[in-house]
Design a protein around this motif. Structure first.
Motif, PDB file in Angstrom:
ATOM      1  N   ALA A 102       0.814  -1.216   0.000  1.00 40.87           N
ATOM      2  CA  ALA A 102       0.000   0.000   0.000  1.00 40.87           C
ATOM      3  C   ALA A 102       0.846   1.264   0.000  1.00 40.87           C
ATOM      4  N   SER A 103       2.162   1.107  -0.035  1.00 42.48           N
ATOM      5  CA  SER A 103       3.053   2.274  -0.021  1.00 42.48           C
ATOM      6  C   SER A 103       3.237   2.829  -1.427  1.00 42.48           C
ATOM      7  N   THR A 104       4.105   3.806  -1.525  1.00 48.84           N
ATOM      8  CA  THR A 104       4.427   4.406  -2.832  1.00 48.84           C
ATOM      9  C   THR A 104       5.511   3.641  -3.572  1.00 48.84           C
ATOM     10  N   LEU A 105       6.015   2.539  -3.006  1.00 47.06           N
ATOM     11  CA  LEU A 105       7.209   1.900  -3.553  1.00 47.06           C
ATOM     12  C   LEU A 105       7.041   1.486  -5.012  1.00 47.06           C
ATOM     13  N   LEU A 106       5.965   0.783  -5.334  1.00 53.34           N
ATOM     14  CA  LEU A 106       5.800   0.324  -6.712  1.00 53.34           C
ATOM     15  C   LEU A 106       5.597   1.499  -7.660  1.00 53.34           C
ATOM     16  N   ARG A 107       4.721   2.431  -7.299  1.00 47.78           N
ATOM     17  CA  ARG A 107       4.496   3.588  -8.181  1.00 47.78           C
ATOM     18  C   ARG A 107       5.763   4.409  -8.330  1.00 47.78           C
TER      19      ARG A 107
END
Length: 451
Positions: free
Chosen positions: A285-290
């Motif tokens: 749910a973090s910003t890591l992938l985006r």
């Protein structure tokens, strides 16, 4: 000839299962899992791009990044990306498993000379499976040396604790109903009198080779010391701690490294904290992938508009283990969507959207597997039973694309020692390799071309 082919297949399957055993043995915590994955990527020639550094990404290049030392994303850029539009093919799993975390003040004194560890549950554990087992500790420890704060991996390679059952003579109803109180029954025994308060940090420091005064903080978890093993009269089973979800983390990594696709950007993701909801800086749910996909897009010289178009044409395979039919409780499974051990990868679907599978993603993924001749099966919860969820929809809410939930069939999910089919390791690697190898061109939700 058929017997020779079957013998060859069996040996390939067992070799893959032994690879999983080695992977789990080197991954006693999510921090160790990330380190194991990074080591495999380095050995395969991938370049590390820290999040805090400038990135240079080239067609034909292979790269990875990590966050918090517990989540990893790797990618490989094709050399034949179309000029007008490109796409990602992503497999995502998670590195954490249900266990117990040692609290900041780690020791409970008494009764008498006993010294116990103060712990709390991490994720949805089957509590009784942790009793009367040799336990150890693993995770990370932060130390200070002058002005420098440093993170260290710690895996204690010996038995140091145990959660003892209450004897049946003192609890005659134990076999009728056993519901341990987590604030009473689940404290591991650490010493019977030889160690006193303060011994825990001294023990940790000694294992790290530092002075106890240097310890600042730690994320340490209980580890079941029972080793992973392949077993059965016909070598059909694999049992181990952490099959959920290291089995998928391993299979998707093997597939990612074995695949080749010059017309996409292939991505491997392994997130932390799925078992506690994923809402952390390193979770799905973090910003890591985006953040990672945006930086890749910019580094290969594409516009923000190109990224939006790329995501619309991309596909995510969320890889998290599935419930196999239980041999003693088949009534707990759906009558028709009832996966079995050693029958191949499981496609999971739920009307309440706890899984991200829909008819479109199922059709595309099934077509890929059918073309590759790889077996697959389906899972759905009984209609009167609520099921779990996984990271597919969580990550998809932040980076939206067509997505499907899959997994390896297993028994005793969230036990401290779980069981799966030894042959499914190879089946799932083959399935995910087929996904990464396929050139999947998606046109909205109206159709797709599989090359």
């Amino acid at each position: 000839m058929a017997d020779q082919q079957m013998t060859g297949r069996r040996e390939d399957d067992l070799a893959a299962a032994r690879g999983l055993v080695d992977f789990i043995s080197s991954s006693p915590s999510m921090f160790h899992t990330a380190a194991t994955v990074c080591r495999r990527l380095e050995e395969a020639g991938f370049t590390y791009l820290p999040e805090g550094a400038a990135w240079t990404v080239q067609p034909g290049g292979s790269y990875y990044t990590q966050r918090n030392g517990s989540s990893v994303i790797a990618w490989r850029v094709g050399t034949e990306l179309p000029e007008d539009a490109y796409h990602f093919q992503i497999a995502a799993s998670h590195a954490d498993s249900p266990t117990f975390k040692v609290k900041a003040v780690a020791e409970l004194e008494g009764p008498g000379e006993y010294l116990r560890l103060d712990i709390e549950p991490y994720g949805g554990t089957i509590d009784y499976s942790w009793f009367d087992r040799p336990l150890s500790l693993a995770g990370r420890v932060l130390t200070r040396d002058g002005s420098q704060v440093t993170s260290h991996l710690l895996s204690v390679d010996r038995d140091v604790a145990l959660i003892p059952s209450l004897a049946i003579h003192l609890d005659r109803g134990v076999n009728a109903a056993f519901s341990p109180d987590r604030a009473v029954d689940l404290y591991p025994l650490f010493s019977a009198g030889a160690l006193k308060r303060g011994s825990f940090d001294a023990f940790v420091a000694r294992d790290l080779g530092v002075d106890p005064s240097q310890l600042l903080a730690r994320d340490l978890f209980l580890v079941n010391r029972e080793p992973p093993r392949i077993w059965g009269a016909a070598d059909e089973f694999i049992s181990s701690p952490k099959l959920d979800d290291l089995m998928c983390a391993y299979c998707s990594l093997e597939a990612f490294l074995a695949s080749s696709n010059e017309r996409d950007i292939s991505v491997y993701a392994c997130f932390d904290n799925e078992e506690v909801g994923s809402h952390t800086k390193q979770g799905a749910a973090s910003t890591l992938l985006r953040d990672t996909l945006e930086r890749i897009n910019a580094s290969i010289g594409r516009s923000p508009e190109s990224l939006v178009r790329a995501l619309a044409s991309s596909m995510l395979v969320s890889c998290d283990n599935a419930h196999a039919v239980h041999p003693n409780h088949p009534e707990k499974a759906d009558e028709a969507n009832d996966p079995r051990l050693n029958r191949g990868i499981v496609i999971k679907e739920a009307a309440n959207q706890h899984y991200c599978t829909d008819a479109f993603s199922r059709a595309v993924f099934s077509a890929v597997l059918d073309d590759a001749g790889v077996p697959h099966q389906t899972f759905a919860n009984r209609s009167d039973m609520a099921g779990g969820s996984t990271l597919g929809n969580i990550s998809n809410a932040h980076v939206s694309m067509h997505a499907i939930d899959v997994g390896c069939p297993q028994l005793a999910m969230h036990s401290s020692y779980e069981t799966a089919g030894a042959h499914d390791v190879r089946f799932v690697i083959d399935a995910l390799t087929a996904f990464f190898d396929a050139d999947i061109r998606i046109d909205g939700a109206m159709g797709a071309r599989i090359g």
